[in-house]
Motif scaffolding. Structure first.
Motif, PDB file in Angstrom:
ATOM      1  N   MET A 294      93.124  -5.827  85.254  1.00  0.00           N
ATOM      2  CA  MET A 294      92.227  -6.457  84.536  1.00  0.00           C
ATOM      3  C   MET A 294      91.253  -5.327  83.759  1.00  0.00           C
ATOM      4  O   MET A 294      90.928  -4.540  84.510  1.00  0.00           O
ATOM      5  N   PRO A 295      91.153  -5.616  82.685  1.00  0.00           N
ATOM      6  CA  PRO A 295      90.097  -4.251  81.921  1.00  0.00           C
ATOM      7  C   PRO A 295      88.790  -4.459  82.413  1.00  0.00           C
ATOM      8  O   PRO A 295      88.261  -5.528  82.822  1.00  0.00           O
ATOM      9  N   LYS A 296      88.456  -3.331  82.156  1.00  0.00           N
ATOM     10  CA  LYS A 296      86.921  -2.993  82.832  1.00  0.00           C
ATOM     11  C   LYS A 296      86.064  -3.706  81.625  1.00  0.00           C
ATOM     12  O   LYS A 296      86.192  -3.483  80.406  1.00  0.00           O
ATOM     13  N   ASP A 297      84.804  -4.177  82.076  1.00  0.00           N
ATOM     14  CA  ASP A 297      83.996  -4.371  81.067  1.00  0.00           C
ATOM     15  C   ASP A 297      83.214  -3.235  80.290  1.00  0.00           C
ATOM     16  O   ASP A 297      83.442  -1.975  80.702  1.00  0.00           O
ATOM     17  N   PRO A 298      82.919  -3.331  79.104  1.00  0.00           N
ATOM     18  CA  PRO A 298      82.413  -2.012  78.236  1.00  0.00           C
ATOM     19  C   PRO A 298      81.339  -1.287  78.618  1.00  0.00           C
ATOM     20  O   PRO A 298      81.425  -0.175  78.673  1.00  0.00           O
ATOM     21  N   GLN A 299      80.467  -1.817  79.530  1.00  0.00           N
ATOM     22  CA  GLN A 299      79.298  -1.289  79.945  1.00  0.00           C
ATOM     23  C   GLN A 299      79.972  -0.319  81.330  1.00  0.00           C
ATOM     24  O   GLN A 299      79.435   0.863  81.301  1.00  0.00           O
ATOM     25  N   THR A 300      80.624  -0.947  82.194  1.00  0.00           N
ATOM     26  CA  THR A 300      81.256  -0.065  83.338  1.00  0.00           C
ATOM     27  C   THR A 300      82.121   0.810  82.478  1.00  0.00           C
ATOM     28  O   THR A 300      82.079   2.267  82.948  1.00  0.00           O
ATOM     29  N   GLU A 301      82.837   0.989  81.710  1.00  0.00           N
ATOM     30  CA  GLU A 301      83.723   2.067  80.944  1.00  0.00           C
ATOM     31  C   GLU A 301      82.871   2.664  80.279  1.00  0.00           C
ATOM     32  O   GLU A 301      83.228   4.045  80.520  1.00  0.00           O
ATOM     33  N   PHE A 302      81.903   2.477  79.645  1.00  0.00           N
ATOM     34  CA  PHE A 302      80.911   3.483  78.880  1.00  0.00           C
ATOM     35  C   PHE A 302      80.237   4.260  80.205  1.00  0.00           C
ATOM     36  O   PHE A 302      80.275   5.782  79.911  1.00  0.00           O
ATOM     37  N   LEU A 303      79.747   3.772  81.161  1.00  0.00           N
ATOM     38  CA  LEU A 303      79.185   4.617  82.354  1.00  0.00           C
ATOM     39  C   LEU A 303      80.144   5.697  82.728  1.00  0.00           C
ATOM     40  O   LEU A 303      79.597   6.807  82.777  1.00  0.00           O
ATOM     41  N   GLU A 304      81.297   5.313  82.982  1.00  0.00           N
ATOM     42  CA  GLU A 304      82.190   6.224  83.625  1.00  0.00           C
ATOM     43  C   GLU A 304      82.621   7.290  82.659  1.00  0.00           C
ATOM     44  O   GLU A 304      82.653   8.416  83.203  1.00  0.00           O
ATOM     45  N   LEU A 305      82.827   6.853  81.622  1.00  0.00           N
ATOM     46  CA  LEU A 305      83.421   7.956  80.536  1.00  0.00           C
ATOM     47  C   LEU A 305      82.062   8.896  80.164  1.00  0.00           C
ATOM     48  O   LEU A 305      82.287  10.162  80.214  1.00  0.00           O
ATOM     49  N   HIS A 306      80.892   8.207  79.997  1.00  0.00           N
ATOM     50  CA  HIS A 306      79.580   9.062  79.891  1.00  0.00           C
ATOM     51  C   HIS A 306      79.199  10.037  80.906  1.00  0.00           C
ATOM     52  O   HIS A 306      79.065  11.249  80.868  1.00  0.00           O
ATOM     53  N   LEU A 307      79.308   9.679  82.233  1.00  0.00           N
ATOM     54  CA  LEU A 307      79.069  10.346  83.288  1.00  0.00           C
ATOM     55  C   LEU A 307      80.118  11.510  83.538  1.00  0.00           C
ATOM     56  O   LEU A 307      79.712  12.496  83.758  1.00  0.00           O
ATOM     57  N   ALA A 308      81.314  10.948  83.232  1.00  0.00           N
ATOM     58  CA  ALA A 308      82.265  12.121  83.432  1.00  0.00           C
ATOM     59  C   ALA A 308      82.317  13.332  82.437  1.00  0.00           C
ATOM     60  O   ALA A 308      82.764  14.602  82.564  1.00  0.00           O
ATOM     61  N   HIS A 309      81.737  13.112  81.333  1.00  0.00           N
ATOM     62  CA  HIS A 309      81.447  14.163  80.217  1.00  0.00           C
ATOM     63  C   HIS A 309      80.095  14.402  79.578  1.00  0.00           C
ATOM     64  O   HIS A 309      79.913  15.149  78.903  1.00  0.00           O
ATOM     65  N   GLN A 310      79.179  14.084  80.739  1.00  0.00           N
ATOM     66  CA  GLN A 310      77.782  14.143  80.427  1.00  0.00           C
ATOM     67  C   GLN A 310      77.378  15.764  80.358  1.00  0.00           C
ATOM     68  O   GLN A 310      76.582  16.379  79.471  1.00  0.00           O
ATOM     69  N   ARG A 311      77.856  16.372  81.267  1.00  0.00           N
ATOM     70  CA  ARG A 311      77.577  17.966  81.420  1.00  0.00           C
ATOM     71  C   ARG A 311      78.175  18.524  80.238  1.00  0.00           C
ATOM     72  O   ARG A 311      77.278  19.326  79.693  1.00  0.00           O
ATOM     73  N   ALA A 312      79.273  18.429  79.867  1.00  0.00           N
ATOM     74  CA  ALA A 312      79.698  19.192  78.564  1.00  0.00           C
ATOM     75  C   ALA A 312      79.070  18.781  77.501  1.00  0.00           C
ATOM     76  O   ALA A 312      78.688  19.414  76.451  1.00  0.00           O
TER      77      ALA A 312
END
Length: 170
Positions: A1-19
């Motif tokens: 089941m695909p993730k909803d866009p909000q969850t996907e964005f948060l996961e990606l953004h949090l993973a790359h926020q420091r960089a």
């Protein structure tokens, strides 16, 4: 089941926020300004997320958005900007490091999963929960030296496993 866009964005953004923050900070050289710009860039990324191609890496896309926001920021304040070539160089270095760190993190996570449950539990207690060695020793009824040595062995096992995995031999 695909993730909803909000969850996907948060996961990606949090993973790359420091960089992303490091990239912005390198450009403006002021911590408070960099934090403010990161918030602005985050809002722009969220608004443009439906245009993000899911088959491409997130960090270079996010840095491209940040680059445009930095150019706008410098123009609007009539401040001198660092040369674009330097921004582009920072982008390349951070993207390369992020890729290497992601690969290392995946390798380490896989290695942790392969540990016996008792070792994983000990690692969780010590490093995630911050339990002191003395408390761990009391909890599992071992000497302080024995717990310390066990953690040393576990870390060595994880290092060896991750190195094998990174070399393609796991």
């Amino acid at each position: 089941m695909p993730k909803d866009p909000q969850t996907e964005f948060l996961e990606l953004h949090l993973a790359h926020q420091r960089a992303l923050f490091g990239y912005i900070l390198a450009a403006v050289r002021d911590f408070q300004r960099a934090e403010d710009l990161l918030q602005q860039v985050t809002l722009i990324l969220w608004k443009k997320f439906d245009g993000y191609r899911r088959d491409s890496p997130f960090l270079p896309w996010a840095m491209g958005v940040a680059r445009n926001e930095l150019l706008h920021y410098f123009r609007s304040r009539k401040e001198s900007t660092i040369p674009l070539e330097m921004l582009d160089e920072v982008t390349g270095v951070l993207a390369d490091e992020e890729d290497a760190l992601s690969e290392e993190s995946r390798a380490l996570a896989d290695c942790v999963k392969s540990l016996p449950e008792g070792d994983r539990s000990l690692l969780r207690s010590r490093y995630e929960e911050g339990t002191s060695l003395a408390r761990l020793a009391a909890r599992i009824r071992q000497t302080l030296a024995a717990v310390n040595m066990r953690l040393v062995r576990i870390r060595k096992t994880l290092l060896d496993c991750a190195e094998r995995s990174m070399a393609g031999g796991a």
